[in-house]
Design an enzyme around this catalytic site. Structure first.
Site, short mmCIF file in Angstrom:
data_model
loop_
_atom_site.label_atom_id
_atom_site.label_comp_id
_atom_site.label_asym_id
_atom_site.label_seq_id
_atom_site.Cartn_x
_atom_site.Cartn_y
_atom_site.Cartn_z
N SER A 120 -17.44 -7.15 -18.68
CA SER A 120 -16.79 -7.06 -20.09
C SER A 120 -15.38 -8.38 -19.32
CB SER A 120 -16.37 -6.28 -20.63
OG SER A 120 -14.88 -6.66 -21.25
N TYR A 178 -13.02 2.09 -20.90
CA TYR A 178 -13.89 1.83 -20.66
C TYR A 178 -13.96 0.02 -19.65
CZ TYR A 178 -16.48 -2.61 -23.11
OH TYR A 178 -17.69 -3.52 -23.03
#
Ligand SMILES: *[C@@H]1O[C@H](CO)[C@@H](O)[C@H](O)[C@H]1NC(C)=O
Length: 412
Positions: free
Chosen positions: A225, A238
């Site tokens: 990501s 995250y």
């Protein structure tokens, strides 16, 4: 200023683009990070000054033009447009219950791969859908990637089916984001949960399947990501797990080169996947968070501050792109291109995000992330009503919306 004629500025512009591009390529492939704008300009001016001693501007411009044409020809020349055949190649994809994993399992099965799809729940909707819609080549495996014995069992099952041919592709897709919020307002269980799945889980699967991948001189494709490379607000847990994952994957790339195993990373922009659109799930997480936070902390930040964050993420998830094809297509290219790229940016806006992160001064790039990503209006309660803390939010929000649309159009 008179002696700086138009050709000089043109060639300085061209030179700047070329030097910047080369610098970006060199640094991006080795460090995974592009240099800031200052370094780019500094090197450009240095190169320009050095060359100016030997060559007149017009001649240099001509040489640069020829170099650019040759480079473009070389780029398009030897790179075959065709992909390798998918037929007979086996791929294992983790996290196929929903989202990217589910979409990829279907797509890779449809184009001829022998797919091993791991799911958390063999009797869940996602698994049943794969069973119903895919060919008999597809094998479902129940794996929680944080459980080593389940990973081991999946390895045994896969080995038994594949025999000596090995595994062509491992698609590390399984990942979680437990909840969103400022670091101070995130539970330690959120940080650990993200690390457990996104980092340790992926590491465990990758280590386990490496012997099969080396056997086939296969490929490891990891869905990471942009939050692992850039400090998105409220995504620290995250993002940190994805940053750790990126470093692991980039290190593996060097180590596996002698084995002929290629390693690619897919960096998607925001898409509608998995739990992101599950309203009840986020409400539950939010309630649990409010109950777990120390009262003093809740007092300082205010419950409305936390609720606003949750609402913003929910509306973000609702507006996210439901068409996952940019990611599935990037995975196909990573699996089947004769020479796969180190990383694939998938989805609108993500290229621009990396450009701004790589080339703009820190003040600009962090403002861009804050304002584009989360349009928070509330300050923590303890800071409200204090002079000198007012933010000019209305102005930024307007700019932001306009920029946002421009970005999407430009990149489509
Ligand atoms: C698996 O999915 C089924 C059907 O949706 C559900 O009833 C069951 O509770 C799920 N099991 C787990 C462990 O989540």
């Amino acid at each position: 200023m008179e002696d700086y004629a138009l050709p000089f500025w043109i060639y300085l512009g061209v030179l700047s683009v070329l030097v910047g591009g080369a610098l970006k390529k060199v640094l991006a492939s080795h460090l995974g990070a592009a240099p800031p704008l200052v370094a780019w300009l500094g090197v450009t001016v240095l190169v320009e000054r050095l060359w100016a001693f030997c060559l007149p501007a017009a001649l240099l411009l001509l040489l640069l033009g020829i170099a650019a044409v040759l480079y473009a020809a070389a780029r398009t020349g030897p790179q075959p447009a065709t992909l390798l055949p998918a037929h007979g190649k086996a791929v294992l994809i983790t996290g196929c219950d929903s989202g990217f994993g589910n979409a990829m399992a279907k797509h890779l099965d449809a184009i001829g791969f022998e797919v091993f799809a791991t799911v958390l729940n063999l009797s869940g909707d996602g698994a049943r859908e794969l069973q119903r819609t895919c060919s008999a080549r597809l094998t479902l495996l129940q794996v929680d990637i944080t459980q080593p014995q389940q990973v081991q069992q999946a390895l045994l099952d896969t080995e038994a089916k594949l025999g000596l041919k090995g595994l062509w592709g491992l698609v590390n897709n399984a990942g979680v984001c437990v909840n969103f919020g400022d670091v101070e307002l995130s539970l330690m269980s959120n940080f650990r949960g993200c690390m457990d799945v996104n980092f340790f889980g992926t590491l465990s699967v990758t280590k386990s399947f490496l012997p099969l991948l080396r056997q086939a001189k296969g490929r490891i494709i990891t869905i990471s990501s942009p939050a692992g490379d850039q400090p998105f607000p409220c995504l620290a847990a995250y993002g940190a797990s994805k940053a750790a994952l990126n470093l692991l994957i980039n290190t593996l790339r060097h180590e596996l080169e002698p084995w002929g195993v290629q390693v690619c990373t897919i960096l998607p922009s925001s898409f509608k996947t998995g739990q992101a659109s599950d309203h009840a799930y986020w409400e539950r997480q939010h309630k649990q968070l409010l109950q777990s936070l120390p009262p003093a902390l809740l007092e300082d930040y205010g419950e409305d501050y936390l609720t606003e964050t949750k609402d913003l993420f929910q509306s973000h998830a609702r507006q996210a792109n439901p068409d996952l094809s940019p990611v599935t297509e990037a995975v196909v290219r990573a699996l089947l291109a004769p020479r796969p790229k180190v990383r694939y940016l998938a989805g609108p806006g993500v290229g621009l995000m990396y450009f701004i992160h790589g080339y703009c001064p820190f003040s600009v790039s962090s403002r861009f992330l804050q304002k584009l990503f989360l349009k928070k209006k509330l300050k923590p309660r303890a800071l409200r009503g204090r002079p000198g803390f007012e933010l000019d939010l209305s102005l930024h929000n307007n700019n932001n919306n306009n920029n946002n649309e421009g970005v999407e159009q430009e990149l489509k």
